[in-house]
Structure formats: structure tokens, C-alpha cells
Design an enzyme around this catalytic site. Structure first.
Site, short mmCIF file in Angstrom:
data_model
loop_
_atom_site.label_atom_id
_atom_site.label_comp_id
_atom_site.label_asym_id
_atom_site.label_seq_id
_atom_site.Cartn_x
_atom_site.Cartn_y
_atom_site.Cartn_z
N GLY A 101 65.88 71.72 -48.64
CA GLY A 101 65.10 72.60 -47.77
C GLY A 101 64.18 71.90 -46.79
O GLY A 101 63.11 72.41 -46.48
N ASN A 111 64.85 71.44 -43.57
CA ASN A 111 64.86 72.32 -42.39
C ASN A 111 64.03 73.57 -42.64
O ASN A 111 63.32 74.05 -41.74
CB ASN A 111 66.30 72.69 -42.00
CG ASN A 111 66.94 71.66 -41.08
OD1 ASN A 111 66.34 71.23 -40.11
ND2 ASN A 111 68.15 71.26 -41.40
N LYS A 164 74.32 91.67 -52.59
CA LYS A 164 72.92 91.68 -53.03
C LYS A 164 72.04 90.92 -52.04
O LYS A 164 70.90 91.30 -51.80
CB LYS A 164 72.81 91.08 -54.43
CG LYS A 164 73.36 92.03 -55.49
CD LYS A 164 73.10 91.54 -56.88
CE LYS A 164 73.66 92.52 -57.90
NZ LYS A 164 74.13 91.86 -59.11
N LEU A 214 75.42 75.89 -47.92
CA LEU A 214 76.77 75.34 -48.01
C LEU A 214 77.79 76.38 -48.47
O LEU A 214 78.46 76.23 -49.48
CB LEU A 214 76.77 74.12 -48.95
CG LEU A 214 75.81 73.00 -48.56
CD1 LEU A 214 75.87 71.86 -49.55
CD2 LEU A 214 76.07 72.50 -47.15
N LYS A 215 77.85 77.45 -47.72
CA LYS A 215 78.76 78.53 -48.05
C LYS A 215 79.08 79.27 -46.75
O LYS A 215 78.19 79.48 -45.93
CB LYS A 215 78.03 79.48 -49.02
CG LYS A 215 78.94 80.29 -49.89
CD LYS A 215 78.13 81.06 -50.92
CE LYS A 215 79.02 82.11 -51.55
NZ LYS A 215 78.36 83.33 -51.85
N HIS A 270 74.00 72.59 -37.66
CA HIS A 270 75.07 71.72 -38.14
C HIS A 270 74.81 70.29 -37.67
O HIS A 270 74.46 70.09 -36.50
CB HIS A 270 76.44 72.21 -37.62
CG HIS A 270 77.57 71.40 -38.15
ND1 HIS A 270 78.04 71.54 -39.45
CD2 HIS A 270 78.30 70.40 -37.59
CE1 HIS A 270 79.04 70.67 -39.64
NE2 HIS A 270 79.20 69.97 -38.53
N ASP A 316 81.47 77.25 -38.24
CA ASP A 316 80.88 76.47 -37.14
C ASP A 316 81.52 76.79 -35.79
O ASP A 316 81.66 75.91 -34.93
CB ASP A 316 81.00 74.95 -37.41
CG ASP A 316 80.31 74.53 -38.70
OD1 ASP A 316 79.25 75.10 -39.01
OD2 ASP A 316 80.83 73.65 -39.40
N GLU A 336 67.65 67.65 -35.99
CA GLU A 336 67.89 69.00 -36.53
C GLU A 336 66.59 69.80 -36.55
O GLU A 336 66.54 70.94 -36.10
CB GLU A 336 68.45 68.92 -37.96
CG GLU A 336 69.89 68.49 -38.06
CD GLU A 336 70.37 68.52 -39.50
OE1 GLU A 336 70.15 69.54 -40.18
OE2 GLU A 336 70.96 67.53 -39.96
#
Length: 197
Positions: free
Chosen positions: A12, A14, A62, A81-82, A100, A141, A170
Site C-alpha cells: 500500500g 501508493n 460484496k 492484483l486482480k 501500472h 491494462d 507512480e
């Protein structure tokens, strides 16, 4: 003030940059909720340290419910990452921002995440890399690009060294892009994102 929800999978950093931006008022927004698909993600701890609701949830229906309950207007994928589902994309069309660690369309898409991106850059012999902030669509992406910034690949770089320098970029372009979104300065037209003064 724009209500922000952040989706994470890891440390975390970012997320921290976003929280700092909201707290120092460089971002006219407020992080209302942080959701991770991994219970051990340190980013959840970062959120709790700032009195932000932090939840581990893998079920996307949810997740959408949680975002709605917190009246979220902008969703940030910060090291999430999903691949998000078309349902989430439709709920928040042009309101989901991803960061990214490469110059899209290079070294992106399925299988390119984390240090794998930087290793790919080095193995290919690329001389520059960087980071890209983009809106999320149904692909991996592939959404409209908001901002990009380059980073030189040095001869003695390994994936770790390169990742550290890209991460600085980033933080910079992610917080800038979020700030522009919150100030209503971004217009999407097809694949192009226009920045309005």
C-alpha cells in the site's frame, strides 16, 4: 470533496501517497474505504492508522456493495492484483483509475505485475520504462491513458532497483491524476483522455 475507495493487494505505498495527498489537500478527496483481497496486506494497517475503514473482501458483488455503502465516487486500483469484473467496470465507468508500472502498451496485460514487469523490461533490453495511470475498462491494462512518465533503465539495474525508481514516479502521477479527476479536469472521448484547464 470526492469520496474515494481504494482496492489493494499488498503493502500500500501508493495508498499511502493517496492518503497523504488527501490529508495535505493536494487531492480534493477523502479515502472512505480501503478493500484488500488479501488479509495479510499491510495496506489495511496503513488505512487503520489513518482511521479509514479497512476491509478484506474477495467477493466482487460484496465489494460493490461496500463501495456503494461508503458512497464512493472514484475507485482506485493501487497494486490490486486482480482483474476487475465487467460488472464493477459498468458500475463505475470512467471512475476507476489504475496505476501500472510500465509505459502501456508495453509490458502490460496478463502476467505482467509487480517485479515481473521490471524483469521483463530488463530482459528485453529496453532503455526506458516508466509508469502509466489509466481508466479501467473490461480488458487488462487496456483502458484510456490519463498520464505517463518515463524512467531511464540503467545498465546496472536489476528488477528491484528499477522498481524503486518507477515507484517514485507512480506516486507522483497517480496522485496528480486523482487530483485532476477530483477537480473535474478529465474528459474521456473514446481512447483519449483530455485534461481541461
Amino acid at each position: 470533496m470526492v469520496k474515494i475507495g481504494v482496492l489493494i493487494s499488498g503493502g500500500g505505498t501508493n495508498l499511502q501517497a493517496i492518503i497523504d495527498g488527501c490529508e495535505n489537500k493536494s487531492i480534493n478527496g477523502e479515502v472512505r474505504v480501503v478493500i484488500s483481497n488479501k488479509e495479510e496486506a499491510y495496506g489495511l494497517e496503513r488505512a487503520r492508522n489513518h482511521k479509514i475503514t479497512a476491509i478484506c473482501e474477495k467477493d466482487e458483488n460484496k465489494i460493490i456493495e461496500i463501495l456503494k455503502e461508503n458512497e464512493v465516487e472514484l475507485v482506485i486500483l493501487a497494486g490490486y492484483l486482480k482483474i476487475v469484473s465487467p460488472k464493477l467496470v459498468n458500475e463505475y465507468r470512467n471512475k476507476i483509475i489504475n496505476i501500472h508500472p510500465s509505459l502501456i502498451p508495453a509490458f502490460c496485460g496478463k502476467g505482467y505485475y509487480g517485479e515481473k514487469v521490471h524483469q521483463g523490461v530488463i530482459d528485453y533490453g529496453a532503455k526506458v520504462t516508466g509508469a502509466t495511470v489509466h481508466f479501467v475498462d473490461e480488458g487488462a491494462d487496456t483502458g484510456p491513458i490519463i498520464m505517463q512518465k518515463t524512467v531511464e533503465v540503467k545498465q546496472d539495474d536489476d528488477a528491484k532497483k528499477l522498481a524503486e525508481r518507477v515507484l517514485e514516479v507512480e506516486h507522483e502521477i497517480l496522485t496528480k491524476s486523482i487530483s485532476m479527476f477530483c477537480e473535474n479536469k478529465l474528459t474521456v472521448n473514446g481512447r483519449r483522455v483530455y485534461i481541461n484547464d
